[in-house]
Design an enzyme around this catalytic site. Sequence first.
Site, PDB file in Angstrom:
ATOM      1  N   GLU A  16      31.908   0.099 -40.980  1.00 51.55           N
ATOM      2  CA  GLU A  16      30.790   1.332 -41.161  1.00 51.55           C
ATOM      3  C   GLU A  16      31.575   2.263 -42.223  1.00 51.55           C
ATOM      4  OE1 GLU A  16      31.719  -0.360 -38.697  1.00 51.55           O
ATOM      5  OE2 GLU A  16      29.914  -0.640 -37.237  1.00 51.55           O
ATOM      6  N   TRP A 532      52.499  -8.421 -46.685  1.00 50.17           N
ATOM      7  CA  TRP A 532      50.971  -8.269 -46.562  1.00 50.17           C
ATOM      8  C   TRP A 532      50.437  -9.143 -45.527  1.00 50.17           C
ATOM      9  CZ3 TRP A 532      49.655  -6.568 -52.191  1.00 50.17           C
ATOM     10  CH2 TRP A 532      50.383  -5.386 -52.466  1.00 50.17           C
ATOM     11  N   HIS A 664      44.755   3.226 -61.369  1.00 52.95           N
ATOM     12  CA  HIS A 664      44.279   3.883 -59.904  1.00 52.95           C
ATOM     13  C   HIS A 664      43.513   4.771 -59.879  1.00 52.95           C
ATOM     14  CE1 HIS A 664      47.526   1.366 -58.634  1.00 52.95           C
ATOM     15  NE2 HIS A 664      46.520   0.734 -57.692  1.00 52.95           N
TER      16      HIS A 664
HETATM   17  N1  GLN Z   1      48.754  -9.601 -60.656  1.00 49.66           N
HETATM   18  C1  GLN Z   1      48.181  -8.692 -59.890  1.00 49.66           C
HETATM   19  C2  GLN Z   1      46.868  -7.982 -60.588  1.00 49.66           C
HETATM   20  O1  GLN Z   1      47.091  -7.937 -61.422  1.00 49.66           O
HETATM   21  C3  GLN Z   1      48.955  -7.567 -59.297  1.00 49.66           C
HETATM   22  C4  GLN Z   1      48.216  -6.672 -58.468  1.00 49.66           C
HETATM   23  C5  GLN Z   1      49.251  -5.752 -57.720  1.00 49.66           C
HETATM   24  O2  GLN Z   1      50.596  -5.709 -58.048  1.00 49.66           O
HETATM   25  N2  GLN Z   1      48.971  -4.986 -56.808  1.00 49.66           N
HETATM   26  O3  GLN Z   1      45.867  -7.659 -59.798  1.00 49.66           O
END
Ligand code: GLN
Length: 725
Positions: A16, A532, A664
């Site tokens: 949520e 991860w 980003h």
């Molecule tokens: N090859 C991945 C992409 O292009 C690399 C992503 C990453 O480094 N976070 O999404």
Amino acid sequence: MKTYAYGFPRLGKNREYKKIIENFWKGQATQEEVESMLSRTQDNMLLTYSGCLDSFPVGEITGYDQLLDTAIMLGLYNPKSLSDYYDLCRGKNALEMTKWFNTNYHYLVPDFSFMDTSHFKYTRNKPREDFEKYNRGIPFLIGPFTFLKLSKGISKNDFGEYLFKIVEIYSQILEELESAHIHHIHIEEPAFVMELSPDEIDLIKKAYGIMGKVGCGINLITYYDSVDFLQDLYELPVQSIGLDFVNGKENLENIKKTGFPGDKMLIAGIVNGRNVWKTNIKAAVAVLEELSQYAKSIVASNGAPLYHLPLTLAGEELGEALTKRLSFAEEKIEEIRAIAGFFETKQIPQESFSQKLGEKGKMQSRVKELKESDFNKEMSIEARCKLQGKILNLPLFPTTTIGSYPQTEEIRKKRADFRARRITPEEYDAFIKLKITELIKFQEELGLDVLVHGEFERTDMVEFFAQKLDGIATTKKGWIISYGTRAYRPPIIFGDVTRPEKMTVNEIMFAQSLTTKPVKGMLTGAVTIIAWSFVRDDIPLRDVAYQIGLCLKDEIRDYEKGGIKIVQIDEAAFREKAPIKRKDWPEFFDWAVKSFRLTTNTDPGTQIHSHMCYSEFGEIVEQIERMDFDVISIEAARSKGDIIESFEKGNFRQQIGLGIWDIHSPAIPTLEDMEAIVKRALENIPKNKFWINPDCGLKTRDWPETKKALRNLVKLAAKLRQESF
Ligand code: GLN
Ligand code: ZN
């Protein structure tokens, strides 16, 4: 024995948190709706805590990030509305984001570059408001030292002055708590586990000396590793000290030497907040028993905030054998209670899972038989560069992208349809092929030099491989936050990792069949898969890394058989996984670097790329160089080329793809923006080693901005080539 926990996940059962905040960004939810969701979430956290435990904080809930909230509370930023607040998180005015210690959580970095201590203001008593609103729990604060240590733009010389300014405000907050008859505060100081200088420890003593005078009882919590200055820590005028006995193995050893002060309570972190394995109750009780010889009063707690874990095992279908071994946030809280109970009764039940899970003798012996030569390429980087140059015949300033392209609604829907069996595997496959075909055409028209297939078949760069490899499980709802509202589901590496069949070869070869330009094979590296995921702890991490490395190497061999000439191995988490203390680095980087070298020790004619993002390279340039790849693409757009300084010093031998578009951010970079970064970098990097690319994959961007930005990027390369003649 009493119990204590903190850091419960805020995402909610059905995410949520994410949904409502993201709706607010789209204009589909109001400020009130977000605020009431946050209150409800905080209420639920308190309900979970109080159902199980004696003590817990209140006020941990945040609309995006706790460090930003602290900065706002201290008057450094002054958002007037929720939209203003989110502008600091993700808009044009966004703060920089960086990894929180050695976790995959990213926090927003307060920046003091253009501020001085006059910016500090007492704005509000957030802890008091939190307590009065929810009427229970111990008010929560991030500690002043950690806050400042993780901020940027403060010189060493100013650090003390800034710290005392914050301490002044914190003291005022504590005084008011006292006069409102709130006698406790929960203060988290994870930065205390860093390797601190004597000056810093001195400052900590002075700062807490001032705050301690107020009289409000401080529960000072540290986590993620051990504290190197226990003796000094004991002198702080606080009421309790929280230590991590799971990831801070030395804490116990040190306590055996230094004891524990009789006037303080020990909040003993004995349940792992960072891994999903069920706690070995017997061992945890044994630790508490040992501790009780030194500390008079002990409470059982978690060893790190629980938000690194998924919410609950309920609803997962992971099979009986694995489920029995797991424990997510809700279950960990119950474990804390159980451990405290068993400490009293001593009636500890037998653990029922002694047999190993997912052992494959073949993989373990492949790792055992590895020789030094498996980690070392025979051909030098210079010779490889020549050989590959002949094979690839690329222009100066070759252009490429990092792998993924916009993951549109259409793609997500198809993937969901496929998973829910609403479409057949053949239909799904045909759809992915269509997308690859369109993308190859797009990249050719644009004039990019090294192409990618777009990663449309991948949900996530780690989860995708986890699903293809044996020995790794994936969850249905095991989401955890990586930053803000962004969540991912870490896989669980429970057994020996093997590759039952090719993982990515078909898509890459299909893409290559459509073009004469080279298409990059695209893999996620072993360190990132480990970083991860939740990883088994019954064999060394190094062996897990080598197992994965061998699987990836087999995949590269299959690429080579199919005529693929370039392979990129993403190691986005290479820096993040490094231990907090420098003294632990050599051991980590030894296996981390070797796992990469093992993976890529294949045909010297294959050009090996690596990609990393959001790393502070300065400190690890040498380690990166030892990975012995041919080309690296890195983040540089946000730091405006500062990163180059790191590479100048070492006289970097490999080729560098400088990320000149900060993907980003939704802002579209102009040719001039990107050119400025390149020009600066070219002062230090020879142009024949220079690649032009965005700073990460494009999956979070949309098509219109991708087209515009890439057009500018290709134009820039053309301009640079022209200027070089
Ligand atoms: N090859 C991945 C992409 O292009 C690399 C992503 C990453 O480094 N976070 O999404
Ligand atoms: Zn990246």
